[in-house]
Design an enzyme around this catalytic site. Structure first.
Site, PDB file in Angstrom:
ATOM      1  N   ILE A 432      43.035  43.144 -84.126  1.00  0.00           N
ATOM      2  CA  ILE A 432      44.324  43.836 -84.222  1.00  0.00           C
ATOM      3  C   ILE A 432      45.176  43.630 -82.975  1.00  0.00           C
ATOM      4  O   ILE A 432      46.382  43.803 -83.008  1.00  0.00           O
ATOM      5  CB  ILE A 432      44.098  45.333 -84.499  1.00  0.00           C
ATOM      6  N   CYS A 517      43.898  59.893 -74.444  1.00  0.00           N
ATOM      7  CA  CYS A 517      45.181  60.488 -74.068  1.00  0.00           C
ATOM      8  C   CYS A 517      46.233  59.392 -73.963  1.00  0.00           C
ATOM      9  O   CYS A 517      45.927  58.253 -73.614  1.00  0.00           O
ATOM     10  CB  CYS A 517      45.074  61.210 -72.727  1.00  0.00           C
ATOM     11  N   TRP A 562      56.336  57.609 -81.017  1.00  0.00           N
ATOM     12  CA  TRP A 562      55.367  57.836 -79.959  1.00  0.00           C
ATOM     13  C   TRP A 562      56.021  57.972 -78.592  1.00  0.00           C
ATOM     14  O   TRP A 562      55.367  57.848 -77.559  1.00  0.00           O
ATOM     15  CB  TRP A 562      54.321  56.724 -79.960  1.00  0.00           C
ATOM     16  N   ASP A 600      53.452  45.945 -84.719  1.00  0.00           N
ATOM     17  CA  ASP A 600      52.639  47.093 -85.140  1.00  0.00           C
ATOM     18  C   ASP A 600      53.499  48.296 -85.481  1.00  0.00           C
ATOM     19  O   ASP A 600      54.390  48.673 -84.711  1.00  0.00           O
ATOM     20  CB  ASP A 600      51.668  47.477 -84.026  1.00  0.00           C
ATOM     21  N   HIS A 695      36.889  53.312 -83.311  1.00  0.00           N
ATOM     22  CA  HIS A 695      36.953  54.559 -82.557  1.00  0.00           C
ATOM     23  C   HIS A 695      35.571  55.142 -82.303  1.00  0.00           C
ATOM     24  O   HIS A 695      35.450  56.217 -81.721  1.00  0.00           O
ATOM     25  CB  HIS A 695      37.834  55.570 -83.292  1.00  0.00           C
TER      26      HIS A 695
END
Length: 757
Positions: A432, A517, A562, A600, A695
């Site tokens: 990715i 974070c 974001w 993205d 993840h």
């Protein structure tokens, strides 16, 4: 007397103390007692800070080691059966296994918390699901707070929202059928909380901001009728959008009060003030819990004064939602531009604004006159600043036409040209974008920022990392490579640092999930790209290999969602400004010989309004922004996009309308469930469903990936299918990354051999 309270405080710590403690625990550098000791210290610091500010009721139960929804799953004993296999595990072991996976079991799904950039762990429900209190953490925290002299307001996710956020793992089953089993456990929790002396419980029911069906609303009434009298007084809390379409039902609920978000939906107040029950408090979320701009205190005070005239002492004042979505403290930002700093408020400052407004209502406007004048001056300074508007950018927007939003030819024609150009094998493999961000990479970037590493040495260090990433990918056998993004701190911050109209913080961290974070940049003015941002890095990577290297960019909608976005113009206009900047970068990459470019858009679904009535307008400008960013290239240039951790079923026509040549999506945690929607819709372009979860530190074996790919191939033609991980690999280590990618490439080769026969 108006009462002040807070809905939730950022749990990561002003300097990310929780992140550091968690990662030390996962590395086994500290033990469980040390982790718990550090977590307790963080909680106590936050409680005392809120008390010192003057907040009357302070939230307890808003803290989580990983996720507040996962905390609720642990409290309610809703642990999926597949995590019951190891009897030697502690409760904390199981908690982290659900969040991060374990050797014997993949993690639970993770998706976005409403339309924010926070990710929660999705509860799993089936016909056999049972509930019982299995965690003492909440009750221990109540005792901790009371020892410090804190008056706690316990925070719980309400029973309807908890079920709403979950997923069924059985066919022909409705999770709402579990409500009768769930409510007795809520009753037990409330009874225990009351026995500890707690007088108020904040019951979060933000599902109401969606458009729930009538049956969910009926069950809401049933639930709170059942819970009535179980313990403390209940403040039913809503946020993120208007709920005035349910005003009559909510006012009739047997609860002691309601909370409204007046920042996202200011117009809903009158519907509640009219005939508001005399036995209920009304909490008004008047300070924005999701953005960083200082409040218009004069306007807020005027709104509260109007409400106080009707409610009297039944008026409460709060942020609009939990401050989980804001950085902790502006006082840490010693290097921030003074002018822009004066326009901002982080969590501590927002609670000061809440306390100020409470004092103004209780002691009179004169008691806070100086603060009102200071806030008004800051607001006027921002409105009049010459740094906000750029005539060049505004003129480009005016000149945009429909032609700027279209590729030269339809996908079918482009696909043929791209296949001839790239000559990729069947089922091409790629990643990715990002590769592990090692300690050495972070040290080099930090030294460069501080002036301890000169530009040439920094360039040499980053090029060495790119060389290593290209070499590793070639040895693994990937078909389409990436440069690894060693030079990038964050997929939004990196680009924002090179665009005019953005400003950055040192400590403006917010939690994305677990210990992850992010530090969202602050978008304060018109966006302009002064020069190329990625061409040198990606061009260098391409010079090292004969295989195609993807140019990696962040799309305009994700750049918008974001960031902390300016609130003085529509989001649509800001998105188009970002799209023009990305369009220029795409064209520069193509001119430099990069003919595969990934833009993205993981936040595309996240930006969707909660109310379906507002979807069409959002999707129109979001799709337009992506197409402007991606359409200025030749047919042979292949445009990729990536999306993750979202439900796409209801917006697939819009995703298809984006017209990316290849889309990669997260599907491994859901076992390819998400892919079903793309199949049913007959998604026309090429698609790469993720075959393993990045993840989690867990490395799946080849057979596990083959099972997922075989499921995908039942519905998708092999000529349409790409093979890739779920997301970028920056948070992983090299050993697990190499092992997982080798297994992924092996799975691709096994399938190619089958088709060759």
């Amino acid at each position: 007397m108006a009462l002040t309270h807070n809905l939730g405080f950022p749990r990561i710590g002003a300097r990310r103390e929780l992140k550091q403690a968690l990662e030390a625990y996962w590395r086994q550098d500290i033990d469980v007692k040390q982790l718990q000791h550090q977590a307790k210290a963080i909680r106590e610091h936050h409680w005392l800070a809120q008390k010192e500010i003057g907040i009357d009721l302070i939230p307890v139960g808003d803290f989580a080691l990983y996720d507040h929804v996962l905390n609720m799953t642990a409290l309610l004993g809703a642990i999926p059966e597949r995590f019951h296999s190891n009897q030697n595990e502690t409760i904390l072991d199981t908690y982290f296994a659900m969040a991060r996976g374990a050797s014997h079991q993949p993690a639970m799904e993770m998706t976005k918390w409403f339309n924010t950039n926070y990710h929660y762990i999705v509860p799993e429900f089936n016909k056999r699901s049972q509930f019982q209190i299995t965690s003492e953490q909440l009750f221990d925290e109540i005792a901790e707070a009371q020892t410090l002299g804190i008056t706690p307001k316990v925070v719980l996710i309400g029973p309807l929202t908890y079920l709403f956020l979950g997923k069924e793992t059985d066919a022909d089953f409705n999770r709402l059928d579990l409500l009768p089993r769930l409510l007795p456990v809520y009753q037990e929790i409330l009874t225990r909380v009351a026995s500890l002396g707690v007088q108020w419980v904040q019951m979060d029911e933000p599902f109401l901001a969606y458009d729930p069906t009538e049956i969910w609303l009926e069950k809401l009434s049933e639930a709170y009728t059942t819970l009535q009298g179980s313990g403390p007084r209940v403040l039913l809390t809503t946020y993120f959008d208007a709920v005035d379409n349910h005003a009559a039902k909510l006012k009739a609920l047997p609860v002691a009060g309601l909370h409204l978000d007046l920042c996202r939906a200011p117009d809903q107040l009158n519907a509640f003030l009219t005939d508001y029950p005399v036995d209920k408090v009304l909490s008004l979320g008047i300070i924005d819990g999701r953005n960083v701009w200082r409040a218009d205190l004069s306007q807020a005070l005027a709104t509260l004064t109007q409400a106080q005239a009707i409610l009297g002492e039944r008026l409460w004042i709060a942020p609009s939602c939990s401050l989980l979505h804001c950085p902790v403290d502006l006082e840490l930002e010693t290097r921030l531009d003074d002018e822009i700093r004066n326009w901002l408020a982080f969590s501590v400052q927002k609670l000061n604004e809440v306390a100020l407004l409470g004092r103004g209502l209780n002691q009179g406007e004169a008691s806070i006159q100086a603060a009102l004048e200071e806030a008004a001056h800051a607001r006027q300074s921002r409105q009049q600043s010459s740094r906000i508007h750029n005539p060049v950018v505004q003129e480009r927007l005016r000149r945009l036409t429909q032609r700027d939003c279209q590729r030269n030819h339809p996908f079918a024609q482009r696909q043929s040209l791209q296949r001839q150009h790239f000559q990729l094998p069947l089922l091409p493999t790629t990643t990715i974008g990002s590769f592990p961000q090692t300690t050495e990479i972070r040290k080099a970037r930090a030294a460069f920022r501080k002036g301890q590493l000169n530009h040439l040495d920094y360039l040499k260090a980053m090029r060495a990392e790119i060389q290593n990433v290209i070499k590793q990918q070639e040895e693994i056998g990937l078909d389409v490579l990436v440069h690894g993004e060693a030079e990038r701190n964050d997929m939004v911050e990196y680009f924002g640092e090179q665009l005019w109209g953005y400003v950055f913080t040192e400590h403006g961290w917010v939690q994305s999930y677990g210990s992850r974070c992010v530090k969202p940049p602050i978008l304060y003015g018109d966006i302009y790209r002064p020069e190329a941002m990625t061409v040198n890095w990606i061009g260098y990577a391409q010079s090292l290999t004969s295989k195609p290297v993807k140019g990696m960019l962040t799309g305009p909608v994700t750049m918008l969602m974001w960031s902390f976005v300016r609130d003085d113009q529509p989001y649509a206009e800001t998105a188009l400004q970002l799209a023009l900047a990305i369009r220029d970068e795409v064209k520069d990459l193509e001119q430099a010989g990069i003919s595969m470019i990934q833009i993205d858009e993981p936040a595309f679904r996240e930006g969707l309004p909660l109310k379906k009535s507002a979807w069409a307008e959002y999707l129109q400008w979001a799709v337009k922004a992506f197409r402007i960013a991606s359409s200025g290239v030749k047919d042979e240039t292949q445009i990729h996009t990536h999306m993750c951790y979202s439900e796409f079923n209801d917006i697939l026509p819009a995703i298809a309308e984006m017209d990316a040549d290849v889309i990669t999506i997260e599907t491994s945690r859901s076992r390819m469930e998400l892919l079903d929607a793309f199949v049913q819709f007959a998604y026309p372009n090429e698609i790469g469903p993720g075959v393993y979860d990045i993840h989690s530190p867990r490395v799946p074996d080849t057979n596990e990936m083959l099972v997922l790919l075989e499921k995908a191939l039942r519905h998708i033609q092999p000529q349409q299918l790409w093979i890739n991980p779920d997301c970028g690999l920056k948070t992983r280590g090299w050993p697990e990354t190499q092992a997982a990618l080798e297994k992924m490439v092996n799975a691709a080769r096994i399938l190619r051999d089958r088709f060759a026969v």
